[in-house]
Write an enzyme that holds these catalytic residues in place. Structure first.
Site, PDB file in Angstrom:
ATOM      1  N   LYS A 114       0.672  -1.303  -0.005  1.00 20.31           N
ATOM      2  CA  LYS A 114       0.055   0.198   0.140  1.00 20.31           C
ATOM      3  C   LYS A 114       0.778   1.303   0.165  1.00 20.31           C
ATOM      4  O   LYS A 114       0.590   2.310  -0.456  1.00 20.31           O
ATOM      5  CB  LYS A 114      -0.914   0.118   1.083  1.00 20.31           C
ATOM      6  CG  LYS A 114      -2.051  -1.117   0.919  1.00 20.31           C
ATOM      7  CD  LYS A 114      -3.351  -0.857   1.898  1.00 20.31           C
ATOM      8  CE  LYS A 114      -4.417  -1.572   1.544  1.00 20.31           C
ATOM      9  NZ  LYS A 114      -5.876  -1.271   2.419  1.00 20.31           N
ATOM     10  N   LYS A 198      -4.712  -8.579  -6.593  1.00 17.31           N
ATOM     11  CA  LYS A 198      -6.017  -8.660  -5.999  1.00 17.31           C
ATOM     12  C   LYS A 198      -7.235  -7.660  -6.523  1.00 17.31           C
ATOM     13  O   LYS A 198      -6.902  -6.508  -6.692  1.00 17.31           O
ATOM     14  CB  LYS A 198      -5.691  -8.181  -4.356  1.00 17.31           C
ATOM     15  CG  LYS A 198      -6.622  -8.665  -3.377  1.00 17.31           C
ATOM     16  CD  LYS A 198      -6.001  -8.381  -1.859  1.00 17.31           C
ATOM     17  CE  LYS A 198      -6.461  -6.903  -1.778  1.00 17.31           C
ATOM     18  NZ  LYS A 198      -6.948  -6.588  -0.205  1.00 17.31           N
ATOM     19  N   LYS A 201     -10.840  -2.240  -3.790  1.00 19.93           N
ATOM     20  CA  LYS A 201     -11.487  -1.145  -3.806  1.00 19.93           C
ATOM     21  C   LYS A 201     -10.825   0.095  -4.533  1.00 19.93           C
ATOM     22  O   LYS A 201     -11.715   1.139  -5.195  1.00 19.93           O
ATOM     23  CB  LYS A 201     -12.145  -0.624  -2.480  1.00 19.93           C
ATOM     24  CG  LYS A 201     -12.622  -1.576  -1.619  1.00 19.93           C
ATOM     25  CD  LYS A 201     -12.991  -1.197  -0.220  1.00 19.93           C
ATOM     26  CE  LYS A 201     -13.377  -2.044   0.722  1.00 19.93           C
ATOM     27  NZ  LYS A 201     -12.495  -2.132   2.047  1.00 19.93           N
TER      28      LYS A 201
END
Ligand code: AQP
Length: 333
Positions: A114, A198, A201
């Site tokens: 991230k 993955k 969102k």
């Protein structure tokens, strides 16, 4: 066996099929087992580890609760609340951050993913996120945590933190060591545009995921456009290796139907992808469209959602305030 369940979902918008198949579907199953005590948390403190628009965050909290209910979680049976309403989460996180070791956190792959290349600019919250997650879980004497495969490492860290606290303060099994509940066979749903990434969102392309608020046409269109490879459908499980997009679509179909991968591979062996995609679309629409419709309806009933959150917070506060009181005594406050 009586299970104490805790899990959370971040109110960061665009809840998708990965969140549903990896986590929420399992929440519903656990909610429906009579003997379980379930706590499902909208983890808004986690959400702000990356910048959020305050107005959107509020809306996303409503949408996450609406998704829980629309998917089948019963607020009469399970506690549903948002994390920021129970201050014991932040207090416990601070205490546990003095127990957790830098070396442990440095190994967390989600932070690396991230934060990306610009680690120096990531928030401290993003780095210490797994410690807050440990606090969330440990406050409720959780025995089982239903999560997607991507959270497995954080759960191992939670167990390490609990164990170290118990040892450091010589308090036996004050913190229970929770077990992960992760789907066995196909636990990670991947992007429809890239089978190695993955489903997420925050991915900029909306075509990469099926949102739980998508309508029939959107679902059909996204599956039609989903990436595949030029070969016919795989004919064996080994054939799925090195074919990430094929594996993903077969996994989604299997998860939605509660079939094994093997059964699906047999059913569609050597067929062409376009026929399979039509059948996959039908199943997806059948399962997701009713949820999507209910979410939209619930979002017009914000008073009802406020009531669920307020009652849930009181129940959660009841449990968490007792635990934090004991934690403070153990630490010497
Ligand atoms: N692709 C996935 N496959 C299976 N499970 C998944 N989960 C998330 N993505 C997948 C599981 O959903 C639960 C809630 O996730 P979250 O909202 O707490 O955050 P996340 O894991 O960071 O979700 P995203 O979609 O990937 O968000 P962004 O893009 O913000 O990073 C968790 O149990 C998670 O395992």
């Amino acid at each position: 066996m009586r299970k104490k369940i805790f899990s959370g979902v971040q109110p960061t918008g665009n809840l998708h099929l990965g969140n549903y198949l990896g986590a929420i579907k399992n929440f519903v199953k656990l909610n429906n087992e009579d003997q379980n005590e379930c706590v499902f948390c909208v983890v808004d403190l986690h959400a702000i580890t990356v910048a959020q628009d305050p107005k959107k965050l509020k809306e996303n909290i409503y949408e996450t609760v609406a998704t829980f209910i629309a998917s089948g979680i019963n607020p009469e049976k399970s506690i549903i609340f948002n994390q920021s309403k129970v201050s014991a989460h932040s207090e416990t996180a601070w205490i546990l951050s003095c127990v957790a070791r830098m070396g442990w956190l440095n190994r967390m792959t989600q932070f690396k993913e991230k934060a990306g290349k610009d680690k120096e600019k990531a928030s401290i919250g993003l780095y210490s996120y797994p410690v807050l997650m440990a606090a969330d879980i440990l406050l409720y004497d959780t025995t089982h945590v239903p999560v997607g495969d991507d959270q497995k490492q954080h759960l191992e860290l939670c167990r390490d933190i609990a164990q170290k606290f118990n040892n450091d303060f010589n308090v036996g099994d004050f913190f229970k060591l929770p077990e992960p509940l992760i789907q066995k066979e196909f636990s990670r749903i991947m992007s429809l545009r890239d089978g190695t990434k993955k489903m997420s969102k925050s991915e900029s392309s909306d075509l990469s995921r099926i949102n739980l608020t998508d309508d029939k046409d959107q679902i059909v269109n996204k599956i039609k456009k989903a990436k595949t490879d030029p070969l016919p459908m795989p004919s064996s499980l080994e054939d799925l290796n090195n074919r990430p997009e094929a594996k993903n679509l077969i996994g989604i179909y299997s998860s939605l139907n509660d079939f094994t991968l093997e059964k699906t591979v047999k059913e569609f062996s050597e067929k062409n992808f376009s026929d399979f995609k039509k059948i996959l679309s039908d199943v997806c629409v059948e399962k997701i469209e009713p949820i999507s419709n209910k979410i939209k309806k619930l979002l017009n009933e914000k008073n009802y959602i406020d009531k669920i959150l307020s009652e849930g917070s009181k129940k959660a506060e009841d449990i968490a305030s007792k635990k934090i009181k004991n934690i403070k005594e153990i630490v010497g406050f």
